[in-house]
Design a protein around this motif. Sequence first.
Motif, PDB file in Angstrom:
ATOM      1  N   SER A 137       7.272   0.887  -3.760  1.00 16.99           N
ATOM      2  CA  SER A 137       7.664   2.229  -4.187  1.00 16.99           C
ATOM      3  C   SER A 137       6.870   3.259  -3.406  1.00 16.99           C
ATOM      4  O   SER A 137       5.841   2.944  -2.787  1.00 16.99           O
ATOM      5  CB  SER A 137       7.392   2.408  -5.680  1.00 16.99           C
ATOM      6  OG  SER A 137       5.991   2.374  -5.918  1.00 16.99           O
ATOM      7  N   PHE A 138       7.330   4.506  -3.475  1.00 23.35           N
ATOM      8  CA  PHE A 138       6.599   5.583  -2.811  1.00 23.35           C
ATOM      9  C   PHE A 138       5.223   5.773  -3.439  1.00 23.35           C
ATOM     10  O   PHE A 138       4.238   5.998  -2.720  1.00 23.35           O
ATOM     11  CB  PHE A 138       7.403   6.894  -2.858  1.00 23.35           C
ATOM     12  CG  PHE A 138       6.677   8.022  -2.196  1.00 23.35           C
ATOM     13  CD1 PHE A 138       6.563   8.079  -0.818  1.00 23.35           C
ATOM     14  CD2 PHE A 138       6.092   9.023  -2.956  1.00 23.35           C
ATOM     15  CE1 PHE A 138       5.873   9.113  -0.193  1.00 23.35           C
ATOM     16  CE2 PHE A 138       5.406  10.064  -2.337  1.00 23.35           C
ATOM     17  CZ  PHE A 138       5.293  10.110  -0.959  1.00 23.35           C
ATOM     18  N   SER A 139       5.114   5.658  -4.757  1.00 22.46           N
ATOM     19  CA  SER A 139       3.794   5.836  -5.386  1.00 22.46           C
ATOM     20  C   SER A 139       2.820   4.749  -4.917  1.00 22.46           C
ATOM     21  O   SER A 139       1.646   5.043  -4.671  1.00 22.46           O
ATOM     22  CB  SER A 139       3.903   5.874  -6.911  1.00 22.46           C
ATOM     23  OG  SER A 139       4.503   4.713  -7.417  1.00 22.46           O
ATOM     24  N   GLU A 140       3.294   3.508  -4.773  1.00 24.20           N
ATOM     25  CA  GLU A 140       2.427   2.441  -4.267  1.00 24.20           C
ATOM     26  C   GLU A 140       2.005   2.741  -2.827  1.00 24.20           C
ATOM     27  O   GLU A 140       0.836   2.581  -2.467  1.00 24.20           O
ATOM     28  CB  GLU A 140       3.160   1.099  -4.335  1.00 24.20           C
ATOM     29  CG  GLU A 140       2.334  -0.068  -3.847  1.00 24.20           C
ATOM     30  CD  GLU A 140       3.096  -1.383  -3.839  1.00 24.20           C
ATOM     31  OE1 GLU A 140       2.782  -2.224  -2.973  1.00 24.20           O
ATOM     32  OE2 GLU A 140       4.003  -1.575  -4.671  1.00 24.20           O
ATOM     33  N   PHE A 141       2.945   3.192  -2.009  1.00 26.13           N
ATOM     34  CA  PHE A 141       2.628   3.564  -0.631  1.00 26.13           C
ATOM     35  C   PHE A 141       1.615   4.705  -0.584  1.00 26.13           C
ATOM     36  O   PHE A 141       0.614   4.641   0.134  1.00 26.13           O
ATOM     37  CB  PHE A 141       3.903   3.972   0.119  1.00 26.13           C
ATOM     38  CG  PHE A 141       3.617   4.708   1.400  1.00 26.13           C
ATOM     39  CD1 PHE A 141       3.192   4.028   2.529  1.00 26.13           C
ATOM     40  CD2 PHE A 141       3.738   6.086   1.463  1.00 26.13           C
ATOM     41  CE1 PHE A 141       2.896   4.700   3.711  1.00 26.13           C
ATOM     42  CE2 PHE A 141       3.448   6.769   2.631  1.00 26.13           C
ATOM     43  CZ  PHE A 141       3.025   6.080   3.759  1.00 26.13           C
ATOM     44  N   LEU A 142       1.859   5.768  -1.358  1.00 30.05           N
ATOM     45  CA  LEU A 142       0.984   6.935  -1.321  1.00 30.05           C
ATOM     46  C   LEU A 142      -0.423   6.576  -1.778  1.00 30.05           C
ATOM     47  O   LEU A 142      -1.413   7.000  -1.163  1.00 30.05           O
ATOM     48  CB  LEU A 142       1.572   8.065  -2.177  1.00 30.05           C
ATOM     49  CG  LEU A 142       0.821   9.385  -2.177  1.00 30.05           C
ATOM     50  CD1 LEU A 142       0.688   9.951  -0.761  1.00 30.05           C
ATOM     51  CD2 LEU A 142       1.525  10.390  -3.086  1.00 30.05           C
ATOM     52  N   GLU A 143      -0.527   5.770  -2.811  1.00 29.86           N
ATOM     53  CA  GLU A 143      -1.846   5.359  -3.285  1.00 29.86           C
ATOM     54  C   GLU A 143      -2.600   4.589  -2.198  1.00 29.86           C
ATOM     55  O   GLU A 143      -3.770   4.854  -1.925  1.00 29.86           O
ATOM     56  CB  GLU A 143      -1.718   4.509  -4.540  1.00 29.86           C
ATOM     57  CG  GLU A 143      -3.061   4.099  -5.119  1.00 29.86           C
ATOM     58  CD  GLU A 143      -2.925   3.359  -6.432  1.00 29.86           C
ATOM     59  OE1 GLU A 143      -3.766   3.609  -7.314  1.00 29.86           O
ATOM     60  OE2 GLU A 143      -2.000   2.534  -6.587  1.00 29.86           O
ATOM     61  N   ALA A 144      -1.938   3.644  -1.545  1.00 26.18           N
ATOM     62  CA  ALA A 144      -2.589   2.864  -0.487  1.00 26.18           C
ATOM     63  C   ALA A 144      -2.927   3.747   0.714  1.00 26.18           C
ATOM     64  O   ALA A 144      -3.992   3.602   1.315  1.00 26.18           O
ATOM     65  CB  ALA A 144      -1.694   1.702  -0.067  1.00 26.18           C
ATOM     66  N   ALA A 145      -2.047   4.672   1.063  1.00 26.95           N
ATOM     67  CA  ALA A 145      -2.310   5.579   2.186  1.00 26.95           C
ATOM     68  C   ALA A 145      -3.535   6.437   1.909  1.00 26.95           C
ATOM     69  O   ALA A 145      -4.392   6.623   2.782  1.00 26.95           O
ATOM     70  CB  ALA A 145      -1.087   6.454   2.460  1.00 26.95           C
ATOM     71  N   LEU A 146      -3.651   6.963   0.703  1.00 25.94           N
ATOM     72  CA  LEU A 146      -4.793   7.811   0.358  1.00 25.94           C
ATOM     73  C   LEU A 146      -6.107   7.036   0.366  1.00 25.94           C
ATOM     74  O   LEU A 146      -7.158   7.606   0.646  1.00 25.94           O
ATOM     75  CB  LEU A 146      -4.569   8.470  -1.008  1.00 25.94           C
ATOM     76  CG  LEU A 146      -3.449   9.506  -1.052  1.00 25.94           C
ATOM     77  CD1 LEU A 146      -3.182   9.953  -2.483  1.00 25.94           C
ATOM     78  CD2 LEU A 146      -3.744  10.694  -0.149  1.00 25.94           C
ATOM     79  N   ARG A 147      -6.057   5.744   0.094  1.00 25.95           N
ATOM     80  CA  ARG A 147      -7.267   4.905   0.110  1.00 25.95           C
ATOM     81  C   ARG A 147      -7.582   4.363   1.512  1.00 25.95           C
ATOM     82  O   ARG A 147      -8.621   3.760   1.714  1.00 25.95           O
ATOM     83  CB  ARG A 147      -7.120   3.712  -0.841  1.00 25.95           C
ATOM     84  CG  ARG A 147      -6.816   4.051  -2.261  1.00 25.95           C
ATOM     85  CD  ARG A 147      -7.953   4.786  -2.967  1.00 25.95           C
ATOM     86  NE  ARG A 147      -7.432   5.467  -4.148  1.00 25.95           N
ATOM     87  CZ  ARG A 147      -7.106   6.761  -4.212  1.00 25.95           C
ATOM     88  NH1 ARG A 147      -7.258   7.537  -3.175  1.00 25.95           N
ATOM     89  NH2 ARG A 147      -6.642   7.309  -5.318  1.00 25.95           N
ATOM     90  N   SER A 148      -6.702   4.557   2.458  1.00 22.99           N
ATOM     91  CA  SER A 148      -6.804   3.911   3.777  1.00 22.99           C
ATOM     92  C   SER A 148      -7.814   4.524   4.720  1.00 22.99           C
ATOM     93  O   SER A 148      -8.083   3.959   5.773  1.00 22.99           O
ATOM     94  CB  SER A 148      -5.442   3.948   4.461  1.00 22.99           C
ATOM     95  OG  SER A 148      -5.160   5.281   4.902  1.00 22.99           O
TER      96      SER A 148
END
Length: 161
Positions: A137-148
């Motif tokens: 999902s987009f929320s899963e992507f956004l969370e991982a991107a912000l932690r990257s």
Amino acid sequence: MTPLMSRLLEEVSRAHFPYLPATPGEIEEFERRVGWRLDPDLRTFYLHCNGAELFKQRPGCPYRILPLAEIIRARVAIFDEDDDSWGPASVFALCYVQDGDYVVVDVGRQENGRYPLIDGWHEAWPDPKQCGQIAHSFSEFLEAALRSKGRQFWLKRDAAR
């Protein structure tokens, strides 16, 4: 809005470079233009900000979540060709990640009411063995991107690219 999306959007606003929100009319016009509806995560994001640059501003931002006006089919974004030989018509460029690469969204299928996100590596697109799913999902992507910390989190450190 889910608690997760609320927390993620707060972080985008506080520590990154969001664009002004999309209006409901802009979302309606976008959905008419592309022929599909935003899922709940994407709708929430675009009502909060119509795209964003994560970690630093252009040029060189590692993640540029595209504004609605710039979302086009992945095959057009990657190869400037709108032909089935360059990938499925149901996949759209959502986030530019430099060097002609994108994170793309497959609107032809859903998981729990959300569209999956896929690696749009231009050198291998549209090979599913090379360009696999990176988030449900987009929320899963956004969370991982912000932690990257600005890295493409789905790539292994020892990868050649």
